[in-house]
Design a protein around this motif. Structure first.
Motif, PDB file in Angstrom:
ATOM      1  N   ARG A   1     -33.437 -68.822  74.740  1.00 18.81           N
ATOM      2  CA  ARG A   1     -34.405 -69.907  74.617  1.00 18.81           C
ATOM      3  C   ARG A   1     -35.726 -69.450  73.998  1.00 18.81           C
ATOM      4  NH1 ARG A   1     -35.089 -73.519  79.807  1.00 18.81           N
ATOM      5  NH2 ARG A   1     -32.952 -73.983  79.142  1.00 18.81           N
ATOM      6  N   PRO A   2     -36.339 -68.333  74.431  1.00 17.88           N
ATOM      7  CA  PRO A   2     -37.620 -67.919  73.789  1.00 17.88           C
ATOM      8  C   PRO A   2     -37.470 -67.657  72.286  1.00 17.88           C
ATOM      9  CG  PRO A   2     -37.288 -66.747  75.855  1.00 17.88           C
ATOM     10  CD  PRO A   2     -35.998 -67.450  75.559  1.00 17.88           C
TER      11      PRO A   2
ATOM     12  N   LEU B   1     -35.202 -68.923  70.295  1.00 12.66           N
ATOM     13  CA  LEU B   1     -34.960 -70.188  69.626  1.00 12.66           C
ATOM     14  C   LEU B   1     -36.247 -70.982  69.487  1.00 12.66           C
ATOM     15  CD1 LEU B   1     -32.836 -72.020  68.408  1.00 12.66           C
ATOM     16  CD2 LEU B   1     -32.429 -72.996  70.681  1.00 12.66           C
ATOM     17  N   GLU B   2     -37.107 -70.971  70.541  1.00 14.85           N
ATOM     18  CA  GLU B   2     -38.382 -71.667  70.449  1.00 14.85           C
ATOM     19  C   GLU B   2     -39.264 -71.068  69.349  1.00 14.85           C
ATOM     20  OE1 GLU B   2     -40.122 -71.516  74.262  1.00 14.85           O
ATOM     21  OE2 GLU B   2     -38.824 -73.057  75.161  1.00 14.85           O
ATOM     22  N   VAL B   3     -39.255 -69.737  69.256  1.00 17.34           N
ATOM     23  CA  VAL B   3     -40.050 -69.081  68.196  1.00 17.34           C
ATOM     24  C   VAL B   3     -39.523 -69.461  66.810  1.00 17.34           C
ATOM     25  CG1 VAL B   3     -40.687 -66.872  67.197  1.00 17.34           C
ATOM     26  CG2 VAL B   3     -40.776 -67.189  69.667  1.00 17.34           C
TER      27      VAL B   3
ATOM     28  N   VAL C   1     -37.685 -72.135  65.972  1.00 19.84           N
ATOM     29  CA  VAL C   1     -37.933 -73.555  65.688  1.00 19.84           C
ATOM     30  C   VAL C   1     -39.401 -73.788  65.382  1.00 19.84           C
ATOM     31  CG1 VAL C   1     -37.865 -75.857  66.673  1.00 19.84           C
ATOM     32  CG2 VAL C   1     -35.936 -74.327  66.999  1.00 19.84           C
ATOM     33  N   GLY C   2     -40.306 -73.117  66.141  1.00 17.21           N
ATOM     34  CA  GLY C   2     -41.741 -73.281  65.894  1.00 17.21           C
ATOM     35  C   GLY C   2     -42.144 -72.781  64.512  1.00 17.21           C
ATOM     36  N   LYS C   3     -41.637 -71.605  64.164  1.00 15.48           N
ATOM     37  CA  LYS C   3     -41.952 -71.064  62.840  1.00 15.48           C
ATOM     38  C   LYS C   3     -41.414 -71.974  61.728  1.00 15.48           C
ATOM     39  CE  LYS C   3     -44.159 -67.241  63.784  1.00 15.48           C
ATOM     40  NZ  LYS C   3     -45.544 -67.009  63.295  1.00 15.48           N
TER      41      LYS C   3
END
Length: 325
Positions: A170-171, A173-175, A177-179
């Motif tokens: 999850r971390p 993937l969040e990074v 997706v955010g980028k």
């Protein structure tokens, strides 16, 4: 050797003819001082030529100069090289190229074939025959299994000791997706900024085009005014010139009339006295009729003279005959 040129000349003579000739004239050797003095160009001393700076060391074959190539051959080679370069450049220009990539993408060389095939119109075929002896069928070769070595070791893994993929990923993937979202927003903002810049540039070009049209209109108007002014000035000058010429012609005509008023009668009288003015009938009578009349009279008189001569001859002959009888 007295100088570098004499040494080179002597070396050249020795290499060409095979006989060494010493080119300098003999002279007395000067007394050497205790200490060596620097060699000057004006004062030359004889000594060991191995330490003379004017002696050229190295291979003497380098003194020979290679013959210069033919200029026509050089021009032909340059022309052939230039034609080859132009032919290569033309082929590169005529070669079909891949269209340019769209914005944000680039071309990448990718191998799509599984294997390469040599294309040919004719397939090579060959027939081979071989006579062999009859042998028994060979059994299938068994599969090779390496010999087991070492000791077997086992590990007990309890529940919860391994990582949870959903929780651990999850971390990251969040990074990612955010980028990605941030990069997409930056690209969208950049596209909007480029669109605004294009719109401003388009407006500036339109304003500049309108200003150029206005400037051209003003320049054309000024040019027409200047041409009209020059044309009017030219017309006025031509009118003044024609008026001046007319005044001069009138003055010349009046002067010629006044001058020729007394000259013409005198000239006509002089020409008439010299025979330039004559009566055509009188001239025709004098030149055509009178010569003809004179010629006819002469012919008539000639005929009469001949007839009279013949008559006199006949009378004389008759009188002589009668006297003889």
């Amino acid at each position: 050797v007295t100088s570098l040129e004499e040494f080179r000349l002597s070396t050249l003579l020795m290499s060409t003819s095979g006989i060494y000739t010493f080119s300098s004239s003999p002279r007395a050797i000067l007394n050497c001082s205790k200490y060596r003095e620097p060699i000057a160009e004006q004062h030359v001393r004889y000594g060991n030529i191995m330490y003379d700076r004017r002696v050229v060391r190295g291979n003497t074959y380098a003194q020979y100069l290679l013959p210069l190539p033919d200029p026509s051959e050089l021009r032909r080679q340059q022309e052939a090289r230039r034609r080859a370069i132009e032919r290569r450049r033309t082929k590169e220009q005529l070669r079909l190229r891949t269209p340019e990539p769209v914005e944000g993408r680039k071309h990448v060389d990718v191998q799509t074939d599984l294997y390469l095939l040599e294309l040919s119109d004719k397939i090579d075929e060959s027939s081979v025959e071989c006579q062999t002896d009859a042998f028994l069928d060979r059994p299938t070769t068994p599969l090779f299994i390496p010999v087991k070595s070492g000791k077997d070791v086992a590990t007990q893994i309890e529940e919860g000791e391994l990582f949870d993929f959903d929780v651990e990923v999850r971390p990251m993937l969040e990074v990612l997706v955010g980028k990605t979202v941030e990069q997409a927003l930056l690209e969208v903002m950049e596209e909007e900024e480029l669109a605004i810049l294009r719109a401003q540039q388009r407006a500036f070009e339109e304003l500049r085009s309108a200003e150029l049209v206005e400037v051209q209109r003003l320049e054309e108007q000024e040019r027409r005014r200047r041409e009209e002014k020059e044309r009017r000035i030219k017309q006025q000058r031509e009118a003044l010139q024609r008026e001046k010429e007319s005044v001069e012609k009138i003055a010349a005509w009046a002067f010629a009339k006044q001058y020729l008023s007394e000259l013409l009668p005198r000239v006509y009288g002089m020409l008439r006295d010299k025979g330039y003015f004559y009566d055509p009938v009188e001239r025709d009578v004098e030149t055509e009729f009178l010569p003809w009349v004179i010629k006819e009279v002469n012919n008539t008189l000639g005929k009469r003279y001949v007839a009279r001569t013949i008559l006199n001859t006949l009378i004389r002959d008759i009188a002589e005959q009668r006297l003889e009888e």
